[in-house]
Scaffold this motif. Structure first.
Motif, PDB file in Angstrom:
ATOM      1  N   ASN A  43       0.677  -1.205   0.025  1.00  0.00           N
ATOM      2  CA  ASN A  43       0.021  -0.112   0.146  1.00  0.00           C
ATOM      3  C   ASN A  43       0.779   1.263  -0.236  1.00  0.00           C
ATOM      4  O   ASN A  43       0.960   2.087   0.919  1.00  0.00           O
ATOM      5  CB  ASN A  43      -0.858   0.065   1.325  1.00  0.00           C
ATOM      6  N   VAL A  46       0.744   7.286  -2.740  1.00  0.00           N
ATOM      7  CA  VAL A  46       0.865   7.981  -4.055  1.00  0.00           C
ATOM      8  C   VAL A  46       0.524   9.457  -3.789  1.00  0.00           C
ATOM      9  O   VAL A  46      -0.297   9.669  -2.853  1.00  0.00           O
ATOM     10  CB  VAL A  46       0.283   7.130  -4.993  1.00  0.00           C
ATOM     11  N   LEU A  72      -7.924   5.258  -7.223  1.00  0.00           N
ATOM     12  CA  LEU A  72      -6.625   5.206  -7.327  1.00  0.00           C
ATOM     13  C   LEU A  72      -6.526   4.789  -8.841  1.00  0.00           C
ATOM     14  O   LEU A  72      -6.898   4.009  -9.676  1.00  0.00           O
ATOM     15  CB  LEU A  72      -5.844   4.164  -6.678  1.00  0.00           C
ATOM     16  N   LEU A  73      -5.505   5.629  -9.445  1.00  0.00           N
ATOM     17  CA  LEU A  73      -4.935   5.448 -10.958  1.00  0.00           C
ATOM     18  C   LEU A  73      -3.583   4.855 -10.683  1.00  0.00           C
ATOM     19  O   LEU A  73      -2.866   5.182  -9.652  1.00  0.00           O
ATOM     20  CB  LEU A  73      -4.506   6.777 -11.600  1.00  0.00           C
ATOM     21  N   THR A  74      -2.955   3.762 -11.712  1.00  0.00           N
ATOM     22  CA  THR A  74      -1.824   3.183 -11.303  1.00  0.00           C
ATOM     23  C   THR A  74      -0.824   3.822 -12.377  1.00  0.00           C
ATOM     24  O   THR A  74       0.299   3.852 -12.009  1.00  0.00           O
ATOM     25  CB  THR A  74      -2.065   1.869 -11.607  1.00  0.00           C
ATOM     26  N   ARG A  75      -1.242   4.509 -13.444  1.00  0.00           N
ATOM     27  CA  ARG A  75      -0.357   5.063 -14.412  1.00  0.00           C
ATOM     28  C   ARG A  75      -0.910   6.340 -15.020  1.00  0.00           C
ATOM     29  O   ARG A  75      -1.633   6.266 -15.795  1.00  0.00           O
ATOM     30  CB  ARG A  75       0.032   4.017 -15.760  1.00  0.00           C
ATOM     31  N   PRO A  77       0.649   7.140 -11.073  1.00  0.00           N
ATOM     32  CA  PRO A  77       0.111   6.778  -9.520  1.00  0.00           C
ATOM     33  C   PRO A  77      -0.515   8.121  -9.074  1.00  0.00           C
ATOM     34  O   PRO A  77       0.258   8.991  -8.764  1.00  0.00           O
ATOM     35  CB  PRO A  77       1.185   6.335  -8.760  1.00  0.00           C
TER      36      PRO A  77
END
Length: 85
Positions: A43, A46, A72-75, A77
């Motif tokens: 966790n 970000v 949450l966006l990963t790309r 972050p």
């Protein structure tokens, strides 16, 4: 004698650079380090996360917890977005 001040502040993570986390707490930007517990839990904090900061006398503050996220966006972050242009 403990190096921890009894205060914890809440703020928003605004920048992550080279292992340092910069948190906007009540108009002041604090430079923090994250604890290893975040990596163990998977966790990682970000940008955009609401976090709690543990204040220390020596000036090296630490992130004590990441508060629940809305999204949450990963790309790239990013967390807790209200608008995306």
């Amino acid at each position: 004698m403990s190096d921890v001040i009894k205060n914890k502040l809440s703020g928003i993570l605004i920048r992550v650079t080279g292992g340092f986390y910069y948190v906007d707490c009540q108009g002041e930007v604090l430079e923090c380090k994250a604890r290893g517990v975040f990596r163990k839990q998977g966790n990682a904090p970000v940008v955009g996360d609401r976090v709690e900061v543990e204040l220390k006398k020596d000036g090296y503050h630490s992130l004590s917890s990441v508060l629940p996220r809305k999204n949450l966006l990963t790309r790239p972050p990013l967390a807790n977005l209200d608008r995306l242009f």
